[in-house]
Design a protein around this motif. Structure first.
Motif, mmCIF file in Angstrom:
data_model
loop_
_atom_site.group_PDB
_atom_site.id
_atom_site.type_symbol
_atom_site.label_atom_id
_atom_site.label_comp_id
_atom_site.label_asym_id
_atom_site.label_seq_id
_atom_site.Cartn_x
_atom_site.Cartn_y
_atom_site.Cartn_z
ATOM 1 N N LYS A 233 19.329 62.729 34.003
ATOM 2 C CA LYS A 233 18.065 63.306 33.279
ATOM 3 C C LYS A 233 17.514 62.368 32.562
ATOM 4 O O LYS A 233 16.212 62.119 32.212
ATOM 5 C CB LYS A 233 18.615 64.308 32.132
ATOM 6 N N ILE A 234 18.068 61.072 32.045
ATOM 7 C CA ILE A 234 17.233 59.980 31.599
ATOM 8 C C ILE A 234 17.408 58.814 32.659
ATOM 9 O O ILE A 234 18.426 58.654 33.072
ATOM 10 C CB ILE A 234 18.460 59.467 30.296
ATOM 11 N N LYS A 235 16.144 58.124 32.683
ATOM 12 C CA LYS A 235 15.963 57.146 33.700
ATOM 13 C C LYS A 235 15.446 56.020 32.875
ATOM 14 O O LYS A 235 14.051 56.207 32.441
ATOM 15 C CB LYS A 235 15.453 57.476 35.072
ATOM 16 N N PHE A 236 15.924 54.861 32.884
ATOM 17 C CA PHE A 236 15.186 53.700 32.309
ATOM 18 C C PHE A 236 15.081 52.397 33.203
ATOM 19 O O PHE A 236 15.854 51.706 33.352
ATOM 20 C CB PHE A 236 15.926 53.118 30.983
ATOM 21 N N PRO A 237 13.813 52.209 33.737
ATOM 22 C CA PRO A 237 13.818 51.274 34.482
ATOM 23 C C PRO A 237 13.550 49.984 33.520
ATOM 24 O O PRO A 237 12.921 50.188 32.576
ATOM 25 C CB PRO A 237 12.512 51.460 35.330
ATOM 26 N N ILE A 238 14.049 49.019 34.103
ATOM 27 C CA ILE A 238 13.850 47.674 33.248
ATOM 28 C C ILE A 238 12.922 46.395 33.922
ATOM 29 O O ILE A 238 13.677 46.307 35.141
ATOM 30 C CB ILE A 238 15.251 47.168 32.514
ATOM 31 N N ASN A 239 12.165 46.123 33.377
ATOM 32 C CA ASN A 239 11.296 45.163 34.220
ATOM 33 C C ASN A 239 11.514 43.847 33.510
ATOM 34 O O ASN A 239 11.555 43.566 32.323
ATOM 35 C CB ASN A 239 9.905 45.317 34.236
ATOM 36 N N GLU A 240 11.607 42.847 34.313
ATOM 37 C CA GLU A 240 11.460 41.322 33.779
ATOM 38 C C GLU A 240 10.462 40.697 34.805
ATOM 39 O O GLU A 240 10.290 40.882 35.965
ATOM 40 C CB GLU A 240 12.857 40.529 33.937
ATOM 41 N N PRO A 241 9.690 39.620 34.119
ATOM 42 C CA PRO A 241 8.630 38.880 34.836
ATOM 43 C C PRO A 241 9.287 38.177 35.978
ATOM 44 O O PRO A 241 10.580 37.623 35.807
ATOM 45 C CB PRO A 241 7.839 38.193 33.892
ATOM 46 N N ALA A 242 8.589 37.708 36.806
ATOM 47 C CA ALA A 242 9.056 36.699 38.047
ATOM 48 C C ALA A 242 8.121 35.792 38.255
ATOM 49 O O ALA A 242 6.840 36.170 37.955
ATOM 50 C CB ALA A 242 9.449 37.590 39.422
ATOM 51 N N ALA A 243 8.385 34.611 38.593
ATOM 52 C CA ALA A 243 7.410 33.737 38.656
ATOM 53 C C ALA A 243 6.361 34.077 39.827
ATOM 54 O O ALA A 243 6.658 34.521 40.877
ATOM 55 C CB ALA A 243 8.131 32.482 39.042
ATOM 56 N N GLY A 244 4.930 33.732 39.369
ATOM 57 C CA GLY A 244 4.123 34.067 40.397
ATOM 58 C C GLY A 244 2.975 32.984 40.332
ATOM 59 O O GLY A 244 2.942 31.938 39.455
ATOM 60 N N MET A 245 2.073 32.768 40.913
ATOM 61 C CA MET A 245 0.957 32.137 40.832
ATOM 62 C C MET A 245 0.187 31.984 39.499
ATOM 63 O O MET A 245 -0.402 31.147 39.032
ATOM 64 C CB MET A 245 -0.091 32.104 41.857
ATOM 65 N N LYS A 246 0.019 33.327 39.125
ATOM 66 C CA LYS A 246 -0.668 33.340 37.693
ATOM 67 C C LYS A 246 0.165 34.390 36.865
ATOM 68 O O LYS A 246 1.268 34.680 37.065
ATOM 69 C CB LYS A 246 -2.220 34.320 37.853
ATOM 70 N N LYS A 247 -0.161 34.617 35.600
ATOM 71 C CA LYS A 247 0.520 35.559 34.657
ATOM 72 C C LYS A 247 0.724 36.772 35.290
ATOM 73 O O LYS A 247 -0.190 37.387 35.398
ATOM 74 C CB LYS A 247 -0.305 35.540 33.469
ATOM 75 N N SER A 248 1.946 37.094 35.007
ATOM 76 C CA SER A 248 2.407 38.528 35.711
ATOM 77 C C SER A 248 1.954 39.585 34.486
ATOM 78 O O SER A 248 1.901 39.251 33.327
ATOM 79 C CB SER A 248 3.895 38.722 36.103
ATOM 80 N N GLN A 249 1.942 40.989 34.886
ATOM 81 C CA GLN A 249 1.701 41.932 33.857
ATOM 82 C C GLN A 249 2.653 42.005 32.841
ATOM 83 O O GLN A 249 2.482 42.377 31.796
ATOM 84 C CB GLN A 249 1.390 43.238 34.746
ATOM 85 N N VAL A 250 3.901 41.712 33.318
ATOM 86 C CA VAL A 250 5.136 41.955 32.447
ATOM 87 C C VAL A 250 5.060 40.621 31.199
ATOM 88 O O VAL A 250 5.192 40.739 29.817
ATOM 89 C CB VAL A 250 6.278 41.663 32.898
ATOM 90 N N GLU A 251 4.514 39.529 31.583
ATOM 91 C CA GLU A 251 4.362 38.432 30.751
ATOM 92 C C GLU A 251 3.280 38.886 29.924
ATOM 93 O O GLU A 251 3.223 38.387 28.503
ATOM 94 C CB GLU A 251 3.847 37.132 31.488
ATOM 95 N N GLU A 252 2.014 39.351 30.331
ATOM 96 C CA GLU A 252 0.985 39.829 29.566
ATOM 97 C C GLU A 252 1.404 40.804 28.524
ATOM 98 O O GLU A 252 1.170 40.589 27.343
ATOM 99 C CB GLU A 252 -0.100 40.440 30.507
ATOM 100 N N TYR A 253 2.076 41.495 29.115
ATOM 101 C CA TYR A 253 2.702 42.640 27.933
ATOM 102 C C TYR A 253 3.530 42.010 26.900
ATOM 103 O O TYR A 253 3.398 42.178 25.704
ATOM 104 C CB TYR A 253 3.471 43.636 28.732
ATOM 105 N N LEU A 254 4.439 41.135 27.244
ATOM 106 C CA LEU A 254 5.507 40.303 26.308
ATOM 107 C C LEU A 254 4.610 39.571 25.297
ATOM 108 O O LEU A 254 4.925 39.450 24.183
ATOM 109 C CB LEU A 254 6.332 39.559 27.091
ATOM 110 N N ASP A 255 3.599 38.777 26.053
ATOM 111 C CA ASP A 255 2.703 38.115 24.953
ATOM 112 C C ASP A 255 2.021 38.770 23.811
ATOM 113 O O ASP A 255 1.763 38.573 22.739
ATOM 114 C CB ASP A 255 1.567 37.382 25.888
ATOM 115 N N PHE A 256 1.311 40.318 24.367
ATOM 116 C CA PHE A 256 0.495 40.808 23.563
ATOM 117 C C PHE A 256 1.656 41.822 22.628
ATOM 118 O O PHE A 256 1.183 42.071 21.369
ATOM 119 C CB PHE A 256 -0.418 41.514 24.203
#
Ligand code: FE2
Length: 375
Positions: A233-256
């Protein structure tokens, strides 16, 4: 890459039996206005209140509900509080993911024995409607899990809260039913730590994983592992950033967000077209994929029950796995910082998370990042 989600039954081996999500508590700058927003825009109903009128001196909480979903919106009433500090650091965001359990004392002790950091010792709270026992542990960032044992309680929400009635303003529901999953963004290199935390401390198992080959665009990439509890019943996806050419959406989140935290809350509906039409007319803004997405959609997902045109008009995405298909759409962030957002999801057999949509979706997010100048 596991293509399908194994069906799971609750067994006696489940070390942390959880009945479901109990409530989500958001620390926000203005709980009264936030409650108005969730009622007006998202179709939540007034449920409970605690604050000056119930004897609290330092904070005020408004609780809104829609079917099984309960949001607690909390604001401090003075400076120098932990809640205020949380808002200062993170902006509005999820502090508590509360889990409904049969025994909050056992849940707490077994989690702490397995290495969880305590947040709140088992505490009995009571009023005329009975008693509740709550306890809590830390998870990623400053986010916490509170275990709620409410089998001896018949009140509206929790002891200390009074029923919140608003006779003159009760916008209708938009058909949201329950929390389908909640996603956490964690720092680079920390995904496996938190995967192990949920396995070891909470008895969860990993049901899916995506790496940067599955989830990447020209510019950004992320990795994700999906953890699920004993009864699924409980589902928790966990994301981490991976290296890309520009800032990933996860990095943007972590920064803000200035740290790890809840990225999105996915809420389920039985009729996504009606729900999204309602949300849109009430001012909720959604991410849009290019209309070319729909040119090849049916080739990719096969036959679906819905007409294509309304999906195209609203920007609803479709994906299929071995068990069926799902329809989903993502809001833009719901606060000034580009941090938390909502997903609206309708499952028609599928147990997965829309992997086939990731590329189109991330490109849509990148267009938004470009506008924000944060790519
Ligand atoms: Fe999601």
């Amino acid at each position: 890459m596991i293509a399908t989600v194994p069906k799971k039954e609750s067994t006696p081996k489940d070390i942390m039996p959880i009945n479901g999500t109990d409530y989500l508590e958001l620390y926000v700058g203005n709980a009264k206005q936030a409650a108005h927003f969730y009622k007006t825009a998202f179709g939540f109903q007034s449920l409970a209140y605690a604050g000056l009128a119930t004897g609290l001196k330092d904070r005020e909480s408004y609780v809104v509900g829609q079917d099984k979903i309960r949001l607690v919106l909390t604001t401090p009433l003075k400076s120098g509080t932990k809640i205020g500090e949380h808002i200062d650091n993170h902006g509005d965001g999820v502090k508590v993911i509360a889990l409904w359990v049969d025994d909050a004392t056992i849940s707490f002790h077994s989690a702490v024995e397995r290495g969880a950091r305590p947040y709140m010792k088992p505490t009995r709270e009571e009023d005329k409607d009975g008693y509740v026992i709550r306890s809590g542990i830390y998870t990623y960032g400053e986010t916490v899990h509170i275990f709620v044992e409410r089998k001896n309680y018949s009140g509206t929400f929790l002891p200390g809260y009074q029923k919140w009635e608003t006779p003159h303003y009760n916008p209708t529901s938009v058909g949201l039913k329950y929390v389908d999953h909640m996603v956490g963004n964690v720092e680079l290199g920390r995904m496996d730590y938190w995967v192990e935390f949920y396995e070891k401390v909470m008895g969860f198992t990993q049901i899916l994983s995506f790496d940067d080959k599955d989830i990447s665009t020209e510019y950004t990439a992320l990795m994700s592992k999906v953890m699920s509890n004993g009864n699924g019943k409980i589902k928790f996806p966990i994301n981490e950033p991976a290296a890309g050419m520009k800032k990933s959406q996860v990095e943007e989140y972590l920064d803000f967000y200035e740290g790890e935290g809840v990225q999105h809350i996915a809420v389920a509906t039985d009729d996504i077209v009606t729900t999204v039409l309602q949300l849109r007319s009430r001012g909720i803004e959604f991410l849009r994929v290019p209309t070319t997405y729909y040119d090849t959609l049916l080739d990719r997902v096969g036959k679906i029950d819905e007409d294509l045109q309304p999906l195209k008009d609203l920007g609803i995405l479709v994906d299929r796995d071995d068990d069926g298909y799902l329809l989903q759409i993502f809001t833009k962030p719901i606060e000034p910082r580009p941090t938390m957002f909502f997903e609206i999801i309708q499952r028609k057999g599928a147990n997965s998370f829309g992997k086939g949509n990731f590329k189109a979706l991330f490109e849509a997010i990148e267009r938004e990042q470009e506008l924000r100048g944060t790519l």
